[in-house]
Enzyme design. Structure first.
Site, PDB file in Angstrom:
ATOM      1  N   ASP A 104       4.813 -13.464  -7.132  1.00 16.98           N
ATOM      2  CA  ASP A 104       4.005 -12.688  -6.195  1.00 16.98           C
ATOM      3  C   ASP A 104       4.409 -13.044  -4.771  1.00 16.98           C
ATOM      4  OD1 ASP A 104       2.553 -11.316  -8.112  1.00 16.98           O
ATOM      5  OD2 ASP A 104       1.020 -12.881  -8.247  1.00 16.98           O
ATOM      6  N   CYS A 123      -4.370   3.039   2.425  1.00 19.81           N
ATOM      7  CA  CYS A 123      -4.965   4.374   2.252  1.00 19.81           C
ATOM      8  C   CYS A 123      -6.482   4.273   2.358  1.00 19.81           C
ATOM      9  CB  CYS A 123      -4.564   4.965   0.910  1.00 19.81           C
ATOM     10  SG  CYS A 123      -2.801   5.273   0.734  1.00 19.81           S
TER      11      CYS A 123
END
Length: 655
Positions: free
Chosen positions: A343, A429
């Site tokens: 990650d 978003c």
């Protein structure tokens, strides 16, 4: 609540118990993973059994939880996330659409089940409705067939209950029963234009325009000019085309889409990719912090095709996922992508693999309420199915928002600790300031960069040198959700320039070349200078563009000025390794220009004939030349070996 359980509840709990030990979602990988995508249409005759099972599992995790005093139907235990196994992308989309429809009509369905006595009782059997017709039979699922037969036995009562609900709500159709906010959201999603980007690895922009024209499409200026078979070029991204939403089915069946020459993706991702590309110099690498959609990574690869950049993608956990992505990228002809298992937050800022990375593209997990089509977002960005519940409710819980904002802040602060990185693009978003402006401001105020490197500052995003958009002065770029675009927030962080830092010629020219600023530039030289330096012009073939660029391009925040003495010392040190004689250099008394550079070397014993000619010039001509001198802003000067004087012990013959 009645004490006895109906057959429906029993069967539902059997399904949940049979799948409760599975904890992750897996999408089966079919041979030839890149295939033609078809428009999703609701089939009147029903779906395969596997679609109902997957839809039930999705709905189990997103259904609206009600207070105990209002609890009419019990949905079982959803503490463990079930595994979803899809046959293909089409089945996956149908499952999510069916689950989302059940969520939107949850209240209506519960009311019908109660009024028709389907739940919690079991009694009347009366057959008048036509049974489900399955044309392409898949493997049957026993649980689905049992529930189907049970519901079919109550078909008349179910129809009567639905009619009573429509009368009660004075609704011409069941869509009218939905809340007004949901109806508006669905109308906006259905009217949202389609954005596609062009894969220039496979086809040029001109060939796409030519192909679309042959297929009957007309290019117009803006979205407001749309008239069925029309399209336009996006105002921000020069390689993004916009089509009317009504053409989705026809577009996805074109060969351009089947061959991955055109890719359908939300515009917000294209904006982020173009913003990152604008920060790059030739050879700079990019870190994509989240694997997200493979389309975003591929678009970044396409835009950096000519700059020798590498794209590092973080968080590819499994070998199966890595193989799937490599297959997709290979089909798109993307070759400069490297996958990392860790990650992003697990990778140290000093990782040797990323020492040449100059830009980080950070698209963190967000609430996503700005998206136009939540199902597309979930499928393309591997988003959380909980987005469907949030979209239906029109908001995100405060606890969830705090968790998301904290995670986003940690990721942005981690990105700022990479000392070699010069720019970060942060894009969401979300419509919440807590995930947008506040995250960026908190990260800048934290000062995690340390004192050894320059701090970050906000700069207006730059999307493309070829775009039709005007230059923006806004620090943050935001698009509100509307009928022509999804919601988007974008911020660009760049390091402040160090006024005391000397920037090399190579860095300046590399940035200029990457931006195409050197193309067509030619230097104008005087006839006198050409006569005095006939050999210099032959050996410095790259000087014209460089000299003109140095005169006509302005580099902000660079304050360093270099005297001829420093450059001469560099030349002297280089020549000392080649020859046994020394070269004496005379310092310049004032600022120098590119015209003065060849005259900077003064010979100790004898000078060349050109040098003697220069010394015999009239004083007036020297004064005019002195007035024409311009201060340079560069730190590196290169002299060809042929003009370096060498004085032998026997004579004055220059070599």
């Amino acid at each position: 609540m009645p004490g006895s359980k109906s057959n429906l509840v029993s069967l539902h709990e059997d399904v949940i118990n049979d799948t409760s030990d599975l904890s992750e979602m897996k999408i089966s990988d079919e041979k030839g993973s890149v295939e033609k995508r078809t428009m999703t249409l609701i089939e009147k005759n029903g779906y395969h059994d596997s679609i109902y099972i997957n839809a039930a599992k999705i709905f189990q995790g997103i259904h609206t939880e009600k207070r105990k005093d209002r609890l009419l139907v019990r949905y079982g235990d959803d503490s463990v996330s079930p595994m979803l196994t899809f046959k293909d992308e089409y089945s996956q989309r149908l499952s999510y659409e069916l689950a989302f429809s059940a969520l939107k009509y949850q209240d209506l369905l519960e009311e019908i089940l109660l009024h028709s006595c389907v739940y919690p009782c079991q009694s009347i059997v009366n057959r008048k409705f036509q049974a489900r017709e399955i044309l392409d039979e898949g493997e049957p699922v026993a649980e689905v067939r049992k529930i189907e037969r049970y519901l079919y036995s109550f078909r008349t009562k179910l129809a009567a209950a639905l009619a009573r609900c429509r009368i009660k709500h004075d609704a011409l159709s069941i869509e009218c029963i939905l809340p007004e906010a949901i109806r508006k959201q669905e109308q906006r999603a259905s009217a949202l234009p389609l954005c596609v980007w062009i894969n220039t690895f496979k086809i040029s922009l001109e060939d796409v325009f030519r192909d679309l024209k042959k297929k009957g499409f007309t290019r117009v200026e803006t979205v407001s000019d749309f008239d069925h078979y029309t399209y336009c070029v996006d105002q921000h991204c020069h390689d993004v085309l916009v089509f009317p939403s009504s053409l989705k089915e026809e577009l996805l069946n074109l060969d351009l889409f089947a061959d991955c020459k055109l890719l359908l993706q939300d515009k917000s991702r294209s904006l982020a990719v173009h913003s990152a590309q604008a920060l790059l110099n030739t050879g700079d690498d990019v870190i994509v912090a989240h694997v997200g959609s493979h389309l975003t990574v591929a678009h970044m690869s396409v835009l950096t095709n000519h700059s020798m950049s590498r794209i590092f993608v973080c968080g590819v956990k499994s070998s199966a996922k890595a193989a799937e992505l490599r297959n997709l990228f290979s089909h798109m002809e993307c070759k400069n992508i490297q996958l990392l298992e860790e990650d992003f937050t697990e990778i140290g800022p000093t990782d040797l693999r990323l020492q040449n990375a100059k830009v980080i593209l950070l698209l963190p997990q967000c609430s996503g309420l700005g998206v136009g089509n939540p199902i597309d977002f979930i499928l393309n960005e591997h988003g959380d199915a909980g987005l469907l519940r949030d979209v239906f409710q029109g908001s995100v819980s405060e606890d969830k928002l705090c968790i998301l904002a904290e995670k986003q802040l940690n990721e942005l602060r981690h990105a700022m600790q990479f000392n070699a990185v010069q720019g970060i693009v942060y894009c969401t978003c979300s419509v919440y300031p807590e995930e947008n402006e506040l995250v960026v401001k908190k990260a800048l105020e934290s000062g995690v960069e340390g004192n050894k490197v320059q701090p970050y500052r906000l700069i207006p995003p730059v999307f493309s040198a070829c775009s039709n958009s005007t230059a923006s002065t806004e620090i943050f770029f935001k698009m509100e959700p509307s009928e022509i675009s999804s919601g988007c927030f974008l911020a660009v962080l760049a390091r402040e320039k160090d006024s005391s830092e000397n920037v090399s010629v190579k860095d300046v020219l590399a940035r200029a070349a990457a931006k195409g600023l050197l193309d067509g530039i030619a230097a104008v030289k005087s006839k006198d200078e050409e006569k005095k330096r006939p050999k210099v012009a032959q050996h410095r073939s790259t000087e014209p563009k460089t000299a003109a660029f140095l005169h006509h391009q302005t580099v902000p925040d660079i304050k360093a000025e270099v005297s001829v003495s420093k450059a001469a010392r560099n030349v002297q040190e280089k020549n000392a390794t080649r020859t046994s004689s020394s070269v004496q250099l005379k310092k310049s008394a004032g600022p120098v220009s590119d015209r003065a550079l060849p005259r900077a070397l003064k010979h100790a014993s004898r000078v060349s004939p050109a040098g003697r000619a220069y010394e015999r010039q009239p004083l007036a001509r020297k004064a005019r030349a002195e007035r024409k001198r311009v201060v340079l802003k560069l730190v590196e000067i290169v002299f060809p070996p042929e003009i370096t004087p060498y004085v032998s012990a026997q004579g004055n013959k220059p070599r």
